[in-house]
Design a protein around this motif. Structure first.
Motif, PDB file in Angstrom:
ATOM      1  N   GLU A  14      41.433  24.917  67.949  1.00  0.00           N
ATOM      2  CA  GLU A  14      41.094  25.092  69.363  1.00  0.00           C
ATOM      3  C   GLU A  14      42.275  25.650  70.153  1.00  0.00           C
ATOM      4  OE1 GLU A  14      38.445  22.363  67.371  1.00  0.00           O
ATOM      5  OE2 GLU A  14      40.628  22.267  67.608  1.00  0.00           O
ATOM      6  N   LEU A  15      43.479  25.171  69.827  1.00  0.00           N
ATOM      7  CA  LEU A  15      44.671  25.639  70.523  1.00  0.00           C
ATOM      8  C   LEU A  15      44.918  27.122  70.241  1.00  0.00           C
ATOM      9  CD1 LEU A  15      47.211  25.121  72.206  1.00  0.00           C
ATOM     10  CD2 LEU A  15      48.362  24.387  70.102  1.00  0.00           C
ATOM     11  N   LEU A  16      44.767  27.528  68.995  1.00  0.00           N
ATOM     12  CA  LEU A  16      45.002  28.925  68.645  1.00  0.00           C
ATOM     13  C   LEU A  16      43.986  29.842  69.318  1.00  0.00           C
ATOM     14  CD1 LEU A  16      45.867  28.536  64.866  1.00  0.00           C
ATOM     15  CD2 LEU A  16      47.420  29.251  66.687  1.00  0.00           C
ATOM     16  N   VAL A  17      42.732  29.446  69.327  1.00  0.00           N
ATOM     17  CA  VAL A  17      41.714  30.264  70.000  1.00  0.00           C
ATOM     18  C   VAL A  17      41.999  30.343  71.496  1.00  0.00           C
ATOM     19  CG1 VAL A  17      39.252  30.493  70.531  1.00  0.00           C
ATOM     20  CG2 VAL A  17      39.970  29.794  68.239  1.00  0.00           C
ATOM     21  N   GLN A  18      42.426  29.239  72.077  1.00  0.00           N
ATOM     22  CA  GLN A  18      42.752  29.261  73.500  1.00  0.00           C
ATOM     23  C   GLN A  18      43.960  30.155  73.776  1.00  0.00           C
ATOM     24  OE1 GLN A  18      40.924  27.928  76.104  1.00  0.00           O
ATOM     25  NE2 GLN A  18      42.350  29.268  77.200  1.00  0.00           N
ATOM     26  N   VAL A  75      39.581  33.888  66.726  1.00  0.00           N
ATOM     27  CA  VAL A  75      40.749  34.487  67.390  1.00  0.00           C
ATOM     28  C   VAL A  75      40.533  35.989  67.567  1.00  0.00           C
ATOM     29  CG1 VAL A  75      43.195  35.071  67.094  1.00  0.00           C
ATOM     30  CG2 VAL A  75      42.397  32.729  66.652  1.00  0.00           C
ATOM     31  N   GLN A  76      40.065  36.640  66.514  1.00  0.00           N
ATOM     32  CA  GLN A  76      39.851  38.087  66.578  1.00  0.00           C
ATOM     33  C   GLN A  76      38.822  38.449  67.648  1.00  0.00           C
ATOM     34  OE1 GLN A  76      38.186  39.912  63.042  1.00  0.00           O
ATOM     35  NE2 GLN A  76      39.146  41.885  63.497  1.00  0.00           N
ATOM     36  N   MET A  77      37.735  37.716  67.715  1.00  0.00           N
ATOM     37  CA  MET A  77      36.715  38.012  68.724  1.00  0.00           C
ATOM     38  C   MET A  77      37.238  37.799  70.131  1.00  0.00           C
ATOM     39  SD  MET A  77      33.079  36.763  67.037  1.00  0.00           S
ATOM     40  CE  MET A  77      33.633  35.208  66.341  1.00  0.00           C
TER      41      MET A  77
END
Length: 397
Positions: A14-18, A75-77
């Motif tokens: 969740e942190l990486l996507v944020q 992450v890419q999206m």
């Protein structure tokens, strides 16, 4: 607890996507700069490195997180909502930190031993002229479409080894920057910022351990399997890579939809008509949002199926299922392109101006359709032929 272990303990998917989402405003601000320079800015790469985004699929041995591929694609999206060129090179370069774990472990040490943040580019075209010699191969050739090469110190290149009486053997060859020349040919209509330039290699030596057989990737018999033992590295290379070059389009389509919604909610046309009240606009919004949801669901479902099999120690020998997943990946960009055009077509005259960013999402998605892996007709025919009793002709699954 070591510093590396502490780092892993505090970083969540969740942190990486944020962190990726936090970059979206900056990516939008730099979109024109990225297109004009025909490369992603160095500050963007530095911010992605600092956020740990390139570590999602990297082995823990070299500071990576070894997270599920769904995190990588999320992450890419997210990045693609801001800039699809940035998301494209993230997908291509980031997936190499996964593939390196398939090689003989000495290859990863060559790349990451001095600097774990080192990045690897690629172009997998089977263009390499290969001559076996003692301890490895003499290697030459010219390849196109090496996305993000300006930011990388190593490159994966495709080549064929010809043995009498046998089919050609495809391998990936790993070369350092000193062994290749970059030729700037990147003048294109979409994905301008990817800097996907040509690579030229002239008669260099590549040791055997810095090559990877496609057959090992298909069968799961990779040389790195005893060192990099996480379930992540037991996934088929064909399934991982094809999504790395199609998934940015889903995020790009979300960016196009968000741009359209912000515009259409308030636009009143020259004839006094409100765009939000027009049936074509309403349908375009609904159908695009639905397609994005469907494509994300299929992406996540497919990797969940493969990972569940691996965790339960079940074989990945269902060729029909793998061909289905391959075909679904190949359909993604074409579906996104159709919906991006659908949104563009209901923008009226405003849609053709270059300061209206929807055009960039649309042309970037259309450019992504040119990738070999994003050809739904080719992979659909093979899958359909298999369903009809014909032999499978695609082993990059």
């Amino acid at each position: 607890m070591s510093q590396a272990a502490a780092k892993l303990a505090t970083v969540t998917p969740e942190l990486l996507v944020q962190r990726a989402r936090d970059l979206i405003p900056k990516l939008k601000e730099r979109a024109v700069q990225t297109e004009t320079a025909r490369k992603v800015p160095e500050e963007t790469i530095a911010e992605m490195q600092a956020a740990g985004l390139f570590d999602v699929l990297k082995p823990k041995m070299y500071g990576g997180y070894e997270m599920d591929p769904q995190v990588f694609y999320d992450v890419q999206m997210a990045l693609a909502e801001g800039c699809m060129s940035t998301a494209w090179i993230y997908g291509v370069i980031g997936v190499h930190n996964w593939q390196i774990a398939l090689f003989d472990p000495r290859a990863a040490q060559d790349v990451f031993g001095k600097d774990p943040s080192t990045l690897i580019a690629s172009t997998y075209m089977p263009k390499g002229q290969v001559t076996p010699v003692e301890g490895g191969f003499k290697f030459s050739g010219r390849w196109g479409f090496s996305s993000g090469i300006d930011h990388c110190d190593w490159v994966f290149l495709g080549g064929l080894i010809f043995n009498p009486g046998q089919p050609p053997e495809y391998r990936t060859f790993l070369l350092p920057k000193s062994d290749y020349e970059v030729i700037d040919t990147w003048h294109v209509m979409g994905l301008k910022g990817t800097g996907s330039k040509d690579i030229v290699v002239k008669d260099v030596f590549v040791p055997e351990y810095r090559t990877h057989k496609a057959s090992d990737g298909f069968m799961g018999t990779n040389p790195g399997r005893d060192t990099f033992t996480a379930d992540l590295y037991k996934l088929p290379f064909g399934q991982i890579f094809v999504r790395a070059v199609s998934t940015a389009a889903i995020g790009g389509l979300q960016g196009a939809l968000d741009t359209f919604l912000d515009f259409a909610k308030v636009r009143v046309g020259d004839m006094g008509n409100k765009t939000s009240e027009q049936a074509p606009a309403q349908l375009a919004a609904a159908e695009t949002a639905t397609a994005i949801d469907e494509m994300k669901l299929v992406l996540n479902r497919n990797f969940s199926v493969l990972q569940t099999k691996i965790r339960n120690k079940q074989p990945l020998d269902d060729i029909q299922q793998r061909l289905l997943f391959r075909h679904q990946a190949s359909q993604t960009v074409e579906r996104c392109a159709k919906h991006a055009y659908q949104l563009f077509s209901v923008c009226g005259g405003r849609g053709i101006f270059t300061d209206f960013p929807l055009y960039r999402y649309m042309t970037d998605i259309m450019a992504a359709r040119g990738h070999y892996a994003n050809n739904p007709e080719q992979f659909g025919r093979n899958f359909g032929g298999f369903l009809l009793g014909r032999e499978n002709t695609d082993f990059f699954i």
